[in-house]
Design a protein around this motif. Sequence first.
Motif, PDB file in Angstrom:
ATOM      1  N   MET A   1       0.837  -1.176   0.000  1.00  0.00           N
ATOM      2  CA  MET A   1       0.000   0.000   0.000  1.00  0.00           C
ATOM      3  C   MET A   1       0.882   1.240   0.000  1.00  0.00           C
ATOM      4  O   MET A   1       1.830   1.337   0.754  1.00  0.00           O
ATOM      5  N   THR A   2       0.550   2.202  -0.841  1.00  0.00           N
ATOM      6  CA  THR A   2       1.310   3.429  -0.947  1.00  0.00           C
ATOM      7  C   THR A   2       0.775   4.454   0.039  1.00  0.00           C
ATOM      8  O   THR A   2      -0.426   4.669   0.131  1.00  0.00           O
ATOM      9  N   VAL A   3       1.672   5.064   0.762  1.00  0.00           N
ATOM     10  CA  VAL A   3       1.287   6.115   1.695  1.00  0.00           C
ATOM     11  C   VAL A   3       1.468   7.442   0.965  1.00  0.00           C
ATOM     12  O   VAL A   3       2.528   7.714   0.408  1.00  0.00           O
ATOM     13  N   LEU A   4       0.420   8.255   0.961  1.00  0.00           N
ATOM     14  CA  LEU A   4       0.486   9.544   0.284  1.00  0.00           C
ATOM     15  C   LEU A   4       0.998  10.612   1.231  1.00  0.00           C
ATOM     16  O   LEU A   4       0.575  10.698   2.375  1.00  0.00           O
ATOM     17  N   THR A   5       1.909  11.442   0.732  1.00  0.00           N
ATOM     18  CA  THR A   5       2.349  12.586   1.518  1.00  0.00           C
ATOM     19  C   THR A   5       1.215  13.603   1.530  1.00  0.00           C
ATOM     20  O   THR A   5       0.259  13.500   0.762  1.00  0.00           O
ATOM     21  N   GLY A   6       1.338  14.592   2.386  1.00  0.00           N
ATOM     22  CA  GLY A   6       0.312  15.628   2.474  1.00  0.00           C
ATOM     23  C   GLY A   6       0.066  16.311   1.140  1.00  0.00           C
ATOM     24  O   GLY A   6      -1.069  16.547   0.749  1.00  0.00           O
ATOM     25  N   ALA A   7       1.151  16.633   0.417  1.00  0.00           N
ATOM     26  CA  ALA A   7       1.007  17.320  -0.873  1.00  0.00           C
ATOM     27  C   ALA A   7       0.309  16.424  -1.892  1.00  0.00           C
ATOM     28  O   ALA A   7      -0.576  16.880  -2.623  1.00  0.00           O
ATOM     29  N   LEU A   8       0.699  15.158  -1.934  1.00  0.00           N
ATOM     30  CA  LEU A   8       0.066  14.247  -2.893  1.00  0.00           C
ATOM     31  C   LEU A   8      -1.392  13.994  -2.530  1.00  0.00           C
ATOM     32  O   LEU A   8      -2.253  13.921  -3.404  1.00  0.00           O
ATOM     33  N   ARG A   9      -1.673  13.872  -1.250  1.00  0.00           N
ATOM     34  CA  ARG A   9      -3.054  13.683  -0.805  1.00  0.00           C
ATOM     35  C   ARG A   9      -3.890  14.910  -1.164  1.00  0.00           C
ATOM     36  O   ARG A   9      -5.017  14.796  -1.630  1.00  0.00           O
ATOM     37  N   GLY A  10      -3.299  16.088  -0.995  1.00  0.00           N
ATOM     38  CA  GLY A  10      -3.993  17.328  -1.339  1.00  0.00           C
ATOM     39  C   GLY A  10      -4.323  17.400  -2.820  1.00  0.00           C
ATOM     40  O   GLY A  10      -5.432  17.788  -3.208  1.00  0.00           O
ATOM     41  N   ARG A  11      -3.371  17.011  -3.660  1.00  0.00           N
ATOM     42  CA  ARG A  11      -3.628  17.034  -5.108  1.00  0.00           C
ATOM     43  C   ARG A  11      -4.676  15.991  -5.484  1.00  0.00           C
ATOM     44  O   ARG A  11      -5.507  16.233  -6.350  1.00  0.00           O
ATOM     45  N   LEU A  12      -4.632  14.826  -4.843  1.00  0.00           N
ATOM     46  CA  LEU A  12      -5.632  13.793  -5.113  1.00  0.00           C
ATOM     47  C   LEU A  12      -7.028  14.317  -4.746  1.00  0.00           C
ATOM     48  O   LEU A  12      -7.967  14.199  -5.538  1.00  0.00           O
ATOM     49  N   LEU A  13      -7.151  14.898  -3.573  1.00  0.00           N
ATOM     50  CA  LEU A  13      -8.448  15.446  -3.162  1.00  0.00           C
ATOM     51  C   LEU A  13      -8.886  16.572  -4.095  1.00  0.00           C
ATOM     52  O   LEU A  13     -10.071  16.703  -4.416  1.00  0.00           O
ATOM     53  N   SER A  14      -7.935  17.372  -4.528  1.00  0.00           N
ATOM     54  CA  SER A  14      -8.230  18.462  -5.452  1.00  0.00           C
ATOM     55  C   SER A  14      -8.735  17.914  -6.790  1.00  0.00           C
ATOM     56  O   SER A  14      -9.716  18.413  -7.355  1.00  0.00           O
ATOM     57  N   ARG A  15      -8.074  16.867  -7.285  1.00  0.00           N
ATOM     58  CA  ARG A  15      -8.534  16.236  -8.539  1.00  0.00           C
ATOM     59  C   ARG A  15      -9.914  15.631  -8.365  1.00  0.00           C
ATOM     60  O   ARG A  15     -10.765  15.731  -9.256  1.00  0.00           O
ATOM     61  N   LEU A  16     -10.143  14.983  -7.230  1.00  0.00           N
ATOM     62  CA  LEU A  16     -11.468  14.403  -6.985  1.00  0.00           C
ATOM     63  C   LEU A  16     -12.543  15.488  -6.930  1.00  0.00           C
ATOM     64  O   LEU A  16     -13.671  15.281  -7.383  1.00  0.00           O
ATOM     65  N   GLY A  17     -12.181  16.645  -6.398  1.00  0.00           N
ATOM     66  CA  GLY A  17     -13.105  17.778  -6.425  1.00  0.00           C
ATOM     67  C   GLY A  17     -13.426  18.206  -7.836  1.00  0.00           C
ATOM     68  O   GLY A  17     -14.586  18.480  -8.183  1.00  0.00           O
ATOM     69  N   LEU A  18     -12.402  18.263  -8.692  1.00  0.00           N
ATOM     70  CA  LEU A  18     -12.620  18.594 -10.107  1.00  0.00           C
ATOM     71  C   LEU A  18     -13.483  17.535 -10.789  1.00  0.00           C
ATOM     72  O   LEU A  18     -14.360  17.868 -11.592  1.00  0.00           O
ATOM     73  N   VAL A  19     -13.223  16.279 -10.472  1.00  0.00           N
ATOM     74  CA  VAL A  19     -14.012  15.185 -11.049  1.00  0.00           C
ATOM     75  C   VAL A  19     -15.478  15.358 -10.674  1.00  0.00           C
ATOM     76  O   VAL A  19     -16.373  15.253 -11.524  1.00  0.00           O
ATOM     77  N   ALA A  20     -15.742  15.649  -9.405  1.00  0.00           N
ATOM     78  CA  ALA A  20     -17.125  15.830  -8.957  1.00  0.00           C
ATOM     79  C   ALA A  20     -17.759  17.047  -9.620  1.00  0.00           C
ATOM     80  O   ALA A  20     -18.868  16.957 -10.174  1.00  0.00           O
ATOM     81  N   LEU A  21     -17.057  18.179  -9.587  1.00  0.00           N
ATOM     82  CA  LEU A  21     -17.601  19.415 -10.155  1.00  0.00           C
ATOM     83  C   LEU A  21     -17.897  19.264 -11.637  1.00  0.00           C
ATOM     84  O   LEU A  21     -19.028  19.481 -12.089  1.00  0.00           O
ATOM     85  N   TYR A  22     -16.886  18.889 -12.408  1.00  0.00           N
ATOM     86  CA  TYR A  22     -17.072  18.816 -13.856  1.00  0.00           C
ATOM     87  C   TYR A  22     -17.895  17.608 -14.275  1.00  0.00           C
ATOM     88  O   TYR A  22     -18.521  17.624 -15.332  1.00  0.00           O
ATOM     89  N   GLY A  23     -17.912  16.568 -13.467  1.00  0.00           N
ATOM     90  CA  GLY A  23     -18.794  15.435 -13.761  1.00  0.00           C
ATOM     91  C   GLY A  23     -20.251  15.850 -13.681  1.00  0.00           C
ATOM     92  O   GLY A  23     -21.048  15.578 -14.589  1.00  0.00           O
ATOM     93  N   ILE A  24     -20.592  16.552 -12.610  1.00  0.00           N
ATOM     94  CA  ILE A  24     -21.971  17.021 -12.448  1.00  0.00           C
ATOM     95  C   ILE A  24     -22.326  18.045 -13.519  1.00  0.00           C
ATOM     96  O   ILE A  24     -23.368  17.941 -14.179  1.00  0.00           O
ATOM     97  N   VAL A  25     -21.456  19.026 -13.703  1.00  0.00           N
ATOM     98  CA  VAL A  25     -21.738  20.084 -14.684  1.00  0.00           C
ATOM     99  C   VAL A  25     -21.809  19.497 -16.102  1.00  0.00           C
ATOM    100  O   VAL A  25     -22.660  19.897 -16.897  1.00  0.00           O
ATOM    101  N   GLY A  26     -20.942  18.550 -16.407  1.00  0.00           N
ATOM    102  CA  GLY A  26     -20.975  17.916 -17.731  1.00  0.00           C
ATOM    103  C   GLY A  26     -22.288  17.202 -17.983  1.00  0.00           C
ATOM    104  O   GLY A  26     -22.883  17.322 -19.066  1.00  0.00           O
ATOM    105  N   ILE A  27     -22.762  16.481 -16.991  1.00  0.00           N
ATOM    106  CA  ILE A  27     -24.046  15.778 -17.132  1.00  0.00           C
ATOM    107  C   ILE A  27     -25.185  16.783 -17.295  1.00  0.00           C
ATOM    108  O   ILE A  27     -26.064  16.607 -18.143  1.00  0.00           O
ATOM    109  N   VAL A  28     -25.151  17.859 -16.503  1.00  0.00           N
ATOM    110  CA  VAL A  28     -26.196  18.884 -16.616  1.00  0.00           C
ATOM    111  C   VAL A  28     -26.182  19.511 -18.009  1.00  0.00           C
ATOM    112  O   VAL A  28     -27.236  19.773 -18.593  1.00  0.00           O
ATOM    113  N   HIS A  29     -24.987  19.743 -18.565  1.00  0.00           N
ATOM    114  CA  HIS A  29     -24.909  20.283 -19.933  1.00  0.00           C
ATOM    115  C   HIS A  29     -25.588  19.351 -20.938  1.00  0.00           C
ATOM    116  O   HIS A  29     -26.164  19.805 -21.918  1.00  0.00           O
ATOM    117  N   LEU A  30     -25.510  18.063 -20.697  1.00  0.00           N
ATOM    118  CA  LEU A  30     -26.102  17.102 -21.631  1.00  0.00           C
ATOM    119  C   LEU A  30     -27.604  16.942 -21.435  1.00  0.00           C
ATOM    120  O   LEU A  30     -28.355  16.862 -22.410  1.00  0.00           O
TER     121      LEU A  30
END
Length: 149
Positions: free
Chosen positions: A1-30
């Motif tokens: 199992m890989t342990v994420l550093t704070g910076a990597l965990r932050g970027r992962l959470l940030s990407r997941l936020g983008l995934v959620a935001l643009y996933g929802i907005v993309g579906i709404v656009h359709l």
Amino acid sequence: MTVLTGALRGRLLSRLGLVALYGIVGIVHLVAADKFLPIMPDWVPWPRQVVILTGCYELACVAGLLFERTRKVAGYALAAYAICVFPANIKHAVEGISVPGLPESWWYHGPRLALQPVIVWWALHATHIVDWPFGPRRGQGIEGTAPRP
């Protein structure tokens, strides 16, 4: 199992936020493309098709964020997208166009317009294209390297 550093965990959470935001907005656009038509600038050709294409674009970028190989391309693409939709956001605010489900006051439009550059930065930072302002400071080495003399 890989342990994420704070910076990597932050970027992962940030990407997941983008995934959620643009996933929802993309579906709404359709599924609700017609709701976006009033805010489309008059110079945009085939506005309904453009709204549908932007939904597909957003969902393609979401998929790109999920894989390391395509992550940076998705980051650049989402940053460019945030810049490209800015005219529609300006029109929406300046002309006071009513869109069902969205507030009509400047308490909504002002922060939305001001946050547009932050959204551009968010896409670039979450995909490790830029480190600013959280990257190494002068005199500190890049993660995993020795500091510069």
